[in-house]
Design a protein around this motif. Sequence first.
Motif, PDB file in Angstrom:
ATOM      1  N   TYR A   1       0.656  -1.220  -0.001  1.00 50.09           N
ATOM      2  CA  TYR A   1      -0.060  -0.167  -0.058  1.00 50.09           C
ATOM      3  C   TYR A   1       0.666   1.085   0.039  1.00 50.09           C
ATOM      4  CZ  TYR A   1      -3.494  -3.374   1.339  1.00 50.09           C
ATOM      5  OH  TYR A   1      -4.317  -4.410   1.490  1.00 50.09           O
ATOM      6  N   VAL A   2       0.419   2.215  -0.826  1.00 49.56           N
ATOM      7  CA  VAL A   2       1.244   3.497  -0.945  1.00 49.56           C
ATOM      8  C   VAL A   2       0.149   4.766  -0.679  1.00 49.56           C
ATOM      9  CG1 VAL A   2       2.282   5.300  -2.409  1.00 49.56           C
ATOM     10  CG2 VAL A   2       2.662   2.647  -2.666  1.00 49.56           C
ATOM     11  N   ARG A   3       0.468   5.760  -0.109  1.00 45.15           N
ATOM     12  CA  ARG A   3      -0.256   6.731   0.388  1.00 45.15           C
ATOM     13  C   ARG A   3      -0.717   7.080  -0.909  1.00 45.15           C
ATOM     14  NH1 ARG A   3      -2.680   9.089   4.162  1.00 45.15           N
ATOM     15  NH2 ARG A   3      -2.032   8.368   6.326  1.00 45.15           N
ATOM     16  N   GLN A   4      -1.911   7.402  -1.159  1.00 48.52           N
ATOM     17  CA  GLN A   4      -2.515   7.918  -2.491  1.00 48.52           C
ATOM     18  C   GLN A   4      -1.902   9.356  -3.183  1.00 48.52           C
ATOM     19  OE1 GLN A   4      -6.728   7.055  -3.005  1.00 48.52           O
ATOM     20  NE2 GLN A   4      -7.141   8.483  -4.678  1.00 48.52           N
ATOM     21  N   VAL A   5      -1.745  10.262  -2.138  1.00 49.74           N
ATOM     22  CA  VAL A   5      -1.194  11.554  -2.672  1.00 49.74           C
ATOM     23  C   VAL A   5       0.345  11.389  -3.004  1.00 49.74           C
ATOM     24  CG1 VAL A   5      -2.608  12.749  -1.507  1.00 49.74           C
ATOM     25  CG2 VAL A   5      -0.361  12.092  -0.126  1.00 49.74           C
ATOM     26  N   LYS A   6       1.099  10.395  -3.064  1.00 47.13           N
ATOM     27  CA  LYS A   6       2.275  10.026  -3.480  1.00 47.13           C
ATOM     28  C   LYS A   6       2.480   9.258  -4.591  1.00 47.13           C
ATOM     29  CE  LYS A   6       4.192  10.720   1.203  1.00 47.13           C
ATOM     30  NZ  LYS A   6       5.042  10.191   2.283  1.00 47.13           N
ATOM     31  N   LEU A   7       1.319   9.329  -5.176  1.00 44.39           N
ATOM     32  CA  LEU A   7       1.432   8.518  -6.661  1.00 44.39           C
ATOM     33  C   LEU A   7       0.899   9.583  -7.866  1.00 44.39           C
ATOM     34  CD1 LEU A   7      -0.371   5.128  -5.819  1.00 44.39           C
ATOM     35  CD2 LEU A   7       2.088   5.465  -6.364  1.00 44.39           C
ATOM     36  N   TRP A   8       1.640   9.578  -8.745  1.00 46.14           N
ATOM     37  CA  TRP A   8       1.170  10.333 -10.112  1.00 46.14           C
ATOM     38  C   TRP A   8       0.365   9.267 -11.085  1.00 46.14           C
ATOM     39  CZ3 TRP A   8       0.753  10.762 -15.168  1.00 46.14           C
ATOM     40  CH2 TRP A   8       0.635  11.916 -15.910  1.00 46.14           C
ATOM     41  N   GLY A   9      -0.773   9.345 -11.122  1.00 44.57           N
ATOM     42  CA  GLY A   9      -1.533   8.385 -12.037  1.00 44.57           C
ATOM     43  C   GLY A   9      -3.118   8.314 -11.405  1.00 44.57           C
ATOM     44  N   VAL A  10      -3.040   8.693 -10.090  1.00 49.03           N
ATOM     45  CA  VAL A  10      -4.469   8.526  -9.415  1.00 49.03           C
ATOM     46  C   VAL A  10      -4.730  10.102  -8.747  1.00 49.03           C
ATOM     47  CG1 VAL A  10      -4.512   6.182  -9.062  1.00 49.03           C
ATOM     48  CG2 VAL A  10      -3.342   7.575  -7.336  1.00 49.03           C
ATOM     49  N   TYR A  11      -5.880  10.526  -8.916  1.00 49.54           N
ATOM     50  CA  TYR A  11      -6.083  11.834  -8.258  1.00 49.54           C
ATOM     51  C   TYR A  11      -6.328  11.751  -6.644  1.00 49.54           C
ATOM     52  CZ  TYR A  11      -6.894  13.161 -13.058  1.00 49.54           C
ATOM     53  OH  TYR A  11      -6.875  13.418 -14.383  1.00 49.54           O
ATOM     54  N   PRO A  12      -5.935  12.559  -6.007  1.00 53.13           N
ATOM     55  CA  PRO A  12      -6.044  12.500  -4.411  1.00 53.13           C
ATOM     56  C   PRO A  12      -7.156  12.141  -4.124  1.00 53.13           C
ATOM     57  CG  PRO A  12      -5.071  14.555  -5.222  1.00 53.13           C
ATOM     58  CD  PRO A  12      -5.570  13.933  -6.418  1.00 53.13           C
ATOM     59  N   ASP A  13      -8.575  12.439  -4.647  1.00 53.76           N
ATOM     60  CA  ASP A  13      -9.664  12.119  -4.249  1.00 53.76           C
ATOM     61  C   ASP A  13     -10.481  11.139  -4.830  1.00 53.76           C
ATOM     62  OD1 ASP A  13     -10.001  13.725  -6.316  1.00 53.76           O
ATOM     63  OD2 ASP A  13     -11.775  14.945  -5.733  1.00 53.76           O
ATOM     64  N   GLU A  14      -9.796  10.534  -5.672  1.00 56.68           N
ATOM     65  CA  GLU A  14     -10.352   9.228  -6.446  1.00 56.68           C
ATOM     66  C   GLU A  14     -10.575   8.090  -5.972  1.00 56.68           C
ATOM     67  OE1 GLU A  14      -9.633   7.707 -11.135  1.00 56.68           O
ATOM     68  OE2 GLU A  14      -7.872   8.784 -10.030  1.00 56.68           O
ATOM     69  N   LEU A  15     -11.578   7.301  -6.111  1.00 60.02           N
ATOM     70  CA  LEU A  15     -11.939   6.204  -5.836  1.00 60.02           C
ATOM     71  C   LEU A  15     -11.521   5.194  -7.059  1.00 60.02           C
ATOM     72  CD1 LEU A  15     -15.151   6.055  -3.733  1.00 60.02           C
ATOM     73  CD2 LEU A  15     -12.793   5.421  -3.038  1.00 60.02           C
ATOM     74  N   VAL A  16     -10.726   4.260  -6.765  1.00 66.09           N
ATOM     75  CA  VAL A  16     -10.263   3.380  -7.880  1.00 66.09           C
ATOM     76  C   VAL A  16     -10.553   1.774  -7.583  1.00 66.09           C
ATOM     77  CG1 VAL A  16      -8.359   2.502  -9.250  1.00 66.09           C
ATOM     78  CG2 VAL A  16      -8.370   4.901  -8.528  1.00 66.09           C
ATOM     79  N   GLY A  17     -11.118   1.091  -8.505  1.00 74.12           N
ATOM     80  CA  GLY A  17     -11.440  -0.226  -8.285  1.00 74.12           C
ATOM     81  C   GLY A  17     -12.770  -0.329  -7.326  1.00 74.12           C
ATOM     82  N   ARG A  18     -12.478  -1.461  -6.583  1.00 71.37           N
ATOM     83  CA  ARG A  18     -13.470  -1.561  -5.495  1.00 71.37           C
ATOM     84  C   ARG A  18     -12.918  -1.392  -4.192  1.00 71.37           C
ATOM     85  NH1 ARG A  18     -16.236  -7.391  -6.212  1.00 71.37           N
ATOM     86  NH2 ARG A  18     -17.374  -6.628  -4.385  1.00 71.37           N
ATOM     87  N   ALA A  19     -12.739  -0.222  -3.983  1.00 69.06           N
ATOM     88  CA  ALA A  19     -12.028   0.409  -2.717  1.00 69.06           C
ATOM     89  C   ALA A  19     -12.733   0.681  -1.524  1.00 69.06           C
ATOM     90  CB  ALA A  19     -11.320   1.837  -3.143  1.00 69.06           C
ATOM     91  N   ARG A  20     -13.701  -0.238  -1.368  1.00 72.85           N
ATOM     92  CA  ARG A  20     -14.248  -0.217   0.270  1.00 72.85           C
ATOM     93  C   ARG A  20     -13.600  -0.680   1.203  1.00 72.85           C
ATOM     94  NH1 ARG A  20     -17.715  -2.922  -3.189  1.00 72.85           N
ATOM     95  NH2 ARG A  20     -19.147  -1.792  -4.480  1.00 72.85           N
ATOM     96  N   SER A  21     -13.548  -0.125   2.209  1.00 70.26           N
ATOM     97  CA  SER A  21     -12.608  -0.311   3.385  1.00 70.26           C
ATOM     98  C   SER A  21     -12.444  -1.829   3.795  1.00 70.26           C
ATOM     99  CB  SER A  21     -13.049   0.583   4.690  1.00 70.26           C
ATOM    100  OG  SER A  21     -14.184   0.155   5.086  1.00 70.26           O
ATOM    101  N   HIS A  22     -13.593  -2.313   3.670  1.00 67.67           N
ATOM    102  CA  HIS A  22     -13.419  -3.921   3.877  1.00 67.67           C
ATOM    103  C   HIS A  22     -12.642  -4.770   3.062  1.00 67.67           C
ATOM    104  CE1 HIS A  22     -16.714  -4.223   0.901  1.00 67.67           C
ATOM    105  NE2 HIS A  22     -16.271  -5.597   0.797  1.00 67.67           N
ATOM    106  N   LEU A  23     -12.470  -4.011   1.822  1.00 69.41           N
ATOM    107  CA  LEU A  23     -11.415  -5.029   0.804  1.00 69.41           C
ATOM    108  C   LEU A  23      -9.903  -4.537   1.408  1.00 69.41           C
ATOM    109  CD1 LEU A  23     -13.252  -4.385  -2.437  1.00 69.41           C
ATOM    110  CD2 LEU A  23     -13.131  -6.440  -1.199  1.00 69.41           C
ATOM    111  N   PHE A  24      -9.695  -3.458   2.075  1.00 72.33           N
ATOM    112  CA  PHE A  24      -8.349  -3.164   2.375  1.00 72.33           C
ATOM    113  C   PHE A  24      -8.049  -4.064   3.623  1.00 72.33           C
ATOM    114  CE2 PHE A  24      -8.425   0.180  -0.514  1.00 72.33           C
ATOM    115  CZ  PHE A  24      -7.120   0.558  -0.698  1.00 72.33           C
TER     116      PHE A  24
END
Length: 153
Positions: free
Chosen positions: A123-146
């Motif tokens: 896992y990487v903090r979302q704000v440290k990636l270029w290729g996703v927006y900071p407020d974007e949900l990608v995939g099935r990103a519900r907390s129970h999947l994490f």
Amino acid sequence: MLPRFASLKQQKTNVRVGLGTQYPIRWIYQRQGLPVEIIAEFGNWRRIRGSDSSGGWVHAALLSARRTALAAPWRTATVNLSARPSDPAAVVARLQPRVLVRVKRCDRTWCAVDVPEHDLQGYVRQVKLWGVYPDELVGRARSHLFNPVKRAE
């Protein structure tokens, strides 16, 4: 929807000055899977921007909806790849800036990623990636999947 992220399908992708093969090639990407931001569309052509803000036109057939990202290309320091989506979690690896990752899902705070060239995942903090927006949900990103619940055997 615009803007949005995509990735390059081919190992070699021509980026053109205008929308059409009659326009000169501005430069050539030479790495499959790099993330690009689509900022405009006209017919089958997409105006893209790379992580260095360079832009141009590519044919839509050369782009993939598969999500990838670069580890903080704007930084000189490494980015932590954690075992869990939590700051105190164990660090699996420290990613150099611009390391390419495959994005599986993001929940607006953390992204679950694979690092295919090194057979790593975490896992990487979302704000440290270029290729996703900071407020974007990608995939099935519900907390129970994490934090999946272990099933009784």
